[in-house]
Write a protein that holds these residues in place. Structure first.
Motif, PDB file in Angstrom:
ATOM      1  N   UNK A   1     -21.021  -3.147  -3.112  1.00 41.32           N
ATOM      2  CA  UNK A   1     -20.210  -3.891  -2.180  1.00 41.32           C
ATOM      3  C   UNK A   1     -18.780  -3.326  -2.137  1.00 41.32           C
ATOM      4  N   UNK A   2     -18.270  -2.947  -3.302  1.00 37.70           N
ATOM      5  CA  UNK A   2     -16.921  -2.393  -3.362  1.00 37.70           C
ATOM      6  C   UNK A   2     -16.857  -1.051  -2.648  1.00 37.70           C
ATOM      7  N   UNK A   3     -17.916  -0.272  -2.766  1.00 37.68           N
ATOM      8  CA  UNK A   3     -17.941   1.027  -2.082  1.00 37.68           C
ATOM      9  C   UNK A   3     -17.947   0.845  -0.565  1.00 37.68           C
ATOM     10  N   UNK A   5     -16.371  -1.544   1.072  1.00 42.50           N
ATOM     11  CA  UNK A   5     -14.992  -1.867   1.457  1.00 42.50           C
ATOM     12  C   UNK A   5     -14.124  -0.610   1.413  1.00 42.50           C
ATOM     13  N   UNK A   6     -14.315   0.229   0.391  1.00 41.45           N
ATOM     14  CA  UNK A   6     -13.555   1.479   0.325  1.00 41.45           C
ATOM     15  C   UNK A   6     -13.918   2.390   1.498  1.00 41.45           C
ATOM     16  N   UNK A   7     -15.196   2.398   1.863  1.00 40.10           N
ATOM     17  CA  UNK A   7     -15.619   3.167   3.037  1.00 40.10           C
ATOM     18  C   UNK A   7     -14.972   2.652   4.304  1.00 40.10           C
ATOM     19  N   UNK A   8     -14.863   1.329   4.432  1.00 37.15           N
ATOM     20  CA  UNK A   8     -14.207   0.733   5.598  1.00 37.15           C
ATOM     21  C   UNK A   8     -12.733   1.116   5.645  1.00 37.15           C
ATOM     22  N   UNK A   9     -12.055   1.101   4.491  1.00 39.79           N
ATOM     23  CA  UNK A   9     -10.635   1.488   4.446  1.00 39.79           C
ATOM     24  C   UNK A   9     -10.467   2.955   4.845  1.00 39.79           C
ATOM     25  N   UNK A 132     -11.578 -10.085  -2.028  1.00 39.99           N
ATOM     26  CA  UNK A 132     -12.728 -10.996  -2.059  1.00 39.99           C
ATOM     27  C   UNK A 132     -13.891 -10.355  -2.805  1.00 39.99           C
ATOM     28  N   UNK A 133     -14.129  -9.079  -2.583  1.00 41.11           N
ATOM     29  CA  UNK A 133     -15.215  -8.385  -3.271  1.00 41.11           C
ATOM     30  C   UNK A 133     -14.951  -8.347  -4.770  1.00 41.11           C
ATOM     31  N   UNK A 134     -13.730  -8.059  -5.169  1.00 41.26           N
ATOM     32  CA  UNK A 134     -13.399  -8.026  -6.594  1.00 41.26           C
ATOM     33  C   UNK A 134     -13.566  -9.414  -7.200  1.00 41.26           C
ATOM     34  N   UNK A 135     -13.117 -10.443  -6.511  1.00 41.09           N
ATOM     35  CA  UNK A 135     -13.264 -11.814  -7.007  1.00 41.09           C
ATOM     36  C   UNK A 135     -14.725 -12.212  -7.140  1.00 41.09           C
TER      37      UNK A 135
END
Length: 197
Positions: A1-3, A5-9, A132-135
């Protein structure tokens, strides 16, 4: 999931970087030069506009893209790398309005839309999504640790009960299979272990 979000950034950085290079390449290097002697004007706006912006050269001056970029040549959209660095500065929301005002003066006053959209998608949306993903990952890890602790406590309790039952077996009481074993008799024909002498 974190990857994701990083891809979106990274996607936001590259899309806005490509758009910035296509729209604003070179516009921050404009300087007003005198038509008669070719000298740069001291009292003229820097950077100036080639058309569409508000930083217009005075009469008898021409805007040429021969100057240096702003902030010692760091803030510009002349290449994709520099555009991504400029976008990073905008996304930190530190000095982003200065970059926006320069682009409005040299390209068009309507270019505030680029920066408003970038601010909305960058610091407001993507960074919040990242948090949110980190939380969520933290909460999942916390729950799994609680479940692991509960399993270990239950295992210790079961082992403790087994030890008590084992002690009863050795003393002639109830064993693990809940049967009563006779006490060993010493000397009357039966020895310890239940068989004849």
């Amino acid at each position: 999931m974190l990857s994701n979000v990083l891809g979106l950034c990274c996607f936001i950085f590259f899309v806005f970087g490509i758009l910035g290079v296509q729209l604003y390449a070179g516009v921050l290097r404009g300087l007003c030069y005198n038509v008669d002697d070719g000298m740069a004007g001291d009292a003229t706006p820097a950077p100036c506009t080639l058309g569409g912006g508000t930083a217009v050269c005075p009469l008898n001056y021409e805007c040429l893209l021969l100057g240096e970029n702003d902030s010692r040549g760091v803030v510009h959209f002349d290449s994709i790398g520099a555009a991504i660095m400029t976008i990073f500065q905008v996304m930190t929301m530190e000095g982003w309005n200065d970059v926006m005002y320069l682009i409005q003066d040299t390209y068009s006053p309507m270019m505030f839309l680029y920066f408003v959209l970038l601010i909305f998608l960058g610091p407001i949306f993507a960074i919040q999504l990242f948090l949110v993903v980190i939380s969520t990952k933290f909460a999942e890890t916390k729950e799994s640790l609680k479940a692991l602790e509960a399993g270990q406590i239950a295992e210790v309790a079961v082992l403790g009960d087994d030890q008590e039952l084992g002690e009863g077996h050795h003393a002639g009481g109830l064993g693990l299979d809940n049967q009563v074993y006779p006490e060993p008799v010493v000397g009357g024909g039966v020895v310890a272990g239940g068989g004849p002498e």
